[in-house]
Design an enzyme around this catalytic site. Structure first.
Site, mmCIF file in Angstrom:
data_model
loop_
_atom_site.group_PDB
_atom_site.id
_atom_site.type_symbol
_atom_site.label_atom_id
_atom_site.label_comp_id
_atom_site.label_asym_id
_atom_site.label_seq_id
_atom_site.Cartn_x
_atom_site.Cartn_y
_atom_site.Cartn_z
ATOM 1 N N GLU A 1 0.880 -1.173 0.000
ATOM 2 C CA GLU A 1 0.000 0.000 0.000
ATOM 3 C C GLU A 1 0.911 1.214 0.000
ATOM 4 O O GLU A 1 1.483 1.574 1.026
ATOM 5 C CB GLU A 1 -0.863 0.032 1.267
ATOM 6 N N CYS B 1 -2.756 8.960 2.576
ATOM 7 C CA CYS B 1 -2.360 8.376 1.283
ATOM 8 C C CYS B 1 -3.453 8.574 0.248
ATOM 9 O O CYS B 1 -3.159 8.812 -0.920
ATOM 10 C CB CYS B 1 -1.981 6.916 1.444
HETATM 11 P P1 NDP Z 1 8.756 4.773 4.402
HETATM 12 O O1 NDP Z 1 8.300 4.102 3.171
HETATM 13 O O2 NDP Z 1 10.154 5.210 4.495
HETATM 14 O O3 NDP Z 1 8.490 3.841 5.686
HETATM 15 C C1 NDP Z 1 7.362 2.994 5.864
HETATM 16 C C2 NDP Z 1 7.747 1.882 6.827
HETATM 17 O O4 NDP Z 1 8.796 1.083 6.263
HETATM 18 C C3 NDP Z 1 8.279 2.385 8.167
HETATM 19 O O5 NDP Z 1 7.864 1.528 9.194
HETATM 20 C C4 NDP Z 1 9.761 2.293 7.954
HETATM 21 O O6 NDP Z 1 10.491 2.253 9.138
HETATM 22 C C5 NDP Z 1 9.895 0.999 7.195
HETATM 23 N N1 NDP Z 1 11.130 0.846 6.454
HETATM 24 C C6 NDP Z 1 12.004 1.786 6.050
HETATM 25 N N2 NDP Z 1 13.022 1.231 5.363
HETATM 26 C C7 NDP Z 1 12.777 -0.099 5.322
HETATM 27 C C8 NDP Z 1 13.448 -1.210 4.732
HETATM 28 N N3 NDP Z 1 14.574 -1.073 4.045
HETATM 29 N N4 NDP Z 1 12.923 -2.442 4.891
HETATM 30 C C9 NDP Z 1 11.771 -2.613 5.566
HETATM 31 N N5 NDP Z 1 11.096 -1.596 6.145
HETATM 32 C C10 NDP Z 1 11.582 -0.357 6.017
HETATM 33 O O7 NDP Z 1 7.798 5.934 4.636
HETATM 34 P P2 NDP Z 1 8.049 7.182 5.533
HETATM 35 O O8 NDP Z 1 7.417 6.898 6.834
HETATM 36 O O9 NDP Z 1 9.474 7.635 5.567
HETATM 37 O O10 NDP Z 1 7.264 8.262 4.662
HETATM 38 C C11 NDP Z 1 7.820 8.707 3.434
HETATM 39 C C12 NDP Z 1 6.781 8.824 2.358
HETATM 40 O O11 NDP Z 1 5.975 7.645 2.296
HETATM 41 C C13 NDP Z 1 5.776 9.917 2.557
HETATM 42 O O12 NDP Z 1 6.250 11.091 2.052
HETATM 43 C C14 NDP Z 1 4.604 9.420 1.775
HETATM 44 O O13 NDP Z 1 4.759 9.776 0.431
HETATM 45 C C15 NDP Z 1 4.690 7.951 1.862
HETATM 46 N N6 NDP Z 1 3.769 7.396 2.825
HETATM 47 C C16 NDP Z 1 2.650 6.778 2.365
HETATM 48 C C17 NDP Z 1 1.767 6.244 3.258
HETATM 49 C C18 NDP Z 1 0.540 5.552 2.822
HETATM 50 O O14 NDP Z 1 -0.352 5.366 3.630
HETATM 51 N N7 NDP Z 1 0.429 5.100 1.599
HETATM 52 C C19 NDP Z 1 1.975 6.326 4.677
HETATM 53 C C20 NDP Z 1 3.200 6.978 5.073
HETATM 54 C C21 NDP Z 1 4.047 7.466 4.151
HETATM 55 P P3 NDP Z 1 11.068 3.633 9.741
HETATM 56 O O15 NDP Z 1 9.909 4.510 10.000
HETATM 57 O O16 NDP Z 1 11.708 3.177 10.974
HETATM 58 O O17 NDP Z 1 12.004 4.175 8.704
#
Ligand code: NDP
Length: 490
Positions: free
Chosen positions: A235, A269
């Site tokens: 997602e 999102c």
């Molecule tokens: P990320 O995609 O960076 O993170 C989402 C999750 O993945 C977090 O729990 C994160 O951990 C984890 N994660 C990060 N790196 C890895 C990896 N290599 N392997 C496995 N898991 C990993 O999203 P962000 O929170 O940084 O947000 C950035 C962008 O994502 C936003 O600008 C937005 O565009 C989008 N976003 C979209 C959402 C949606 O609902 N579709 C929700 C949130 C964000 P950690 O937080 O510890 O880095």
């Protein structure tokens, strides 16, 4: 020296709310090992008992509603009202998943067809074992619960890695589950940064990864999953369009558009980011929108930008849009981190970052279109395809447009309403990801179909799967197939 813990901060004040362990590969391995054992026990309980436990968990969450809303408010900065709304939605999803799992996944007989007349066939959906849920910060309870509740209802154990910005909410969700299921760690939370998520996704014992976050991270998670052929539901973000047709109720459309774009500071999102308004109602819609936006305040009606780094992206989009388009509200001065005031910009070129990339802030671009067809074409010209909105008084036409929108979900005469209907699947196409959470599809996403065919009696003269088969049997088969399927439909 690397630190062993990390702090979760209130994004509005910078105040430390809690400190959590950075769980490394070893801790993650242990958690998955415990989950494997718990999964076998949980699957063995059967649908009826799991339903009872999940409905009890729902009640526990409801009893802790205020406490959880306060925690969500502190970790994300969103208003307590919005935090309450997200928890209420999560409660309805736990309820639906618990009540419908058996109906959707339970064993059923399926028709065998004429050629399989001597067979009995059953289909059921069995658990995958351990499901890893990697969650975001923007709806730290509602969004991961869309995977967690459905994975649990399908009979799996869950290991959840919350965003590093909202670990406290994740820890509390698992703690409260243990009140309803104290025997085994069926739902565990592991805390840490990206590496913790990477260790979880890369564990070969994980049966499926449910990821919510950015498209870029989804690709990294998929690459890690590829090593073990671990399936994934992704997602990712969106760039959702809001279409106002010529016969729309413009006052209602403006009201919904503003809330869809600005609530939760635009960090949704499936939030509204692009608005396409048919020429005939353009002026009246913009009048309604301008009147309303003047009354919406960052810091009162919605909270701060939760992730500090996102402010730079929002600012880059606003600065660029303000140069090429006409600012209706806000503008470059709207950014006063951690808050961003509402921003509306007209006539921004379709190839600019504010129209193409996910902004994830309280900003919209608005464009006048000749007609609904042009609005739809522009809406569909996006790499993303999560949700969208159509406002029109003509139900038939609105339905037609909704169906033609290249997204997983569309709301008509309301915004994001599909997320509140537990029976509807949630997910996108293109850069918005694939697979579905919520609804019957969301339950099946966390299960493997198990097909069983049982021979009830030997078909006289038709023993086709034997070396004893003779030409007469093949001849009989050809006659039967020609009779059943050989008539052309013209
Ligand atoms: P990320 O995609 O960076 O993170 C989402 C999750 O993945 C977090 O729990 C994160 O951990 C984890 N994660 C990060 N790196 C890895 C990896 N290599 N392997 C496995 N898991 C990993 O999203 P962000 O929170 O940084 O947000 C950035 C962008 O994502 C936003 O600008 C937005 O565009 C989008 N976003 C979209 C959402 C949606 O609902 N579709 C929700 C949130 C964000 P950690 O937080 O510890 O880095």
């Amino acid at each position: 020296m690397t630190t062993l813990t990390f702090d979760s901060l209130n994004p509005a004040t910078g105040e430390v709310i809690g400190s959590h362990p950075k769980q490394g590969p070893e801790a993650v391995r242990d958690a998955v090992g415990r989950a494997e054992e718990a999964a076998a026990w949980w699957a063995g309980l059967g649908h009826a008992e799991r339903r009872r436990r999940l409905l009890d968990y729902k009640a526990v969450i409801a009893q802790h509603l205020k406490e959880l809303a306060e925690l969500v408010h502190q970790e994300t900065g969103k208003t307590v009202g919005d935090a309450t709304l997200e928890i209420v939605l999560a409660i309805t999803h736990i309820d639906w998943a618990a009540r419908n799992a058996q109906k959707v996944l339970g064993r059923r007989r399926v028709s065998t067809g004429m050629i399989g007349l001597n067979l009995a066939a059953t289909l059921e959906y069995l658990p995958l074992g351990v499901v890893a849920v990697i969650g975001p910060w923007n709806y730290p309870l509602f969004t991961p619960m869309g995977s967690i509740a459905y994975a649990l209802a399908a009979g799996n154990a869950v290991v959840f890695k919350p965003s590093e910005l909202t670990p406290g909410v994740g820890v509390r969700m698992a703690e409260l589950f243990a009140e309803s299921v104290p025997e085994h760690p069926v739902f565990q939370t592991v805390t840490g940064l990206g590496e913790t998520g990477a260790a979880l996704a890369g564990d070969p014992r994980v049966g499926k990864v449910a990821f919510t976050g950015s498209t870029a991270t989804a690709k990294r998670v998929m690459a890690a999953c590829a090593e073990n052929l671990t399936p994934i539901v992704a997602e990712c973000g969106g760039k959702d369009a809001f279409i106002v047709d010529a016969d729309a109720d413009v006052a209602r459309a403006a009201d919904a558009c503003l809330w869809g774009a600005m609530s939760n500071a635009g960090q949704t999102c499936a939030g509204v980011e692009r608005v396409y308004v048919v020429d005939a109602v353009y002026e009246s819609f913009m009048r309604e929108l301008s009147e309303r936006v003047a009354k919406v305040r960052a810091g009162e009606d919605y909270g701060p930008i939760t992730m500090p780094g996102q402010v730079d992206i929002i600012k880059r989009h606003i600065d660029d849009a303000a140069k090429s388009g006409k600012v209706v509200a806000g503008g470059p001065d709207a950014v006063r981190a951690p808050y961003v005031d509402p921003v509306i910009v007209e006539d921004v070129p379709e190839d600019s970052p504010a129209v193409r990339e996910e902004t994830f802030g309280p900003t919209i671009t608005v464009r006048r279109t000749r007609d609904a067809q042009e609005a739809l074409e522009l809406a569909n010209a996006s790499a993303y395809g999560l949700g969208g909105t159509v406002f029109s008084r003509n139900v038939r036409r609105a339905m037609e447009m909704a169906r033609m929108m290249r997204t997983g979900m569309t709301a008509i005469n309301s915004v994001i309403s599909f997320a509140g209907v537990p029976a509807l699947p949630f997910g996108g196409v293109g850069d918005s990801g694939f697979g579905r959470i919520h609804g019957a599809d969301g339950l099946r996403e966390f299960a493997r179909p198990k097909a069983i065919s049982r021979q009830r009696f030997a078909m006289p003269g038709m023993n086709l799967t034997s070396f004893a088969r003779g030409p007469a049997e093949v001849e009989r088969l050809i006659r039967l197939v020609t009779f059943l399927h050989g008539r052309r439909k013209r």
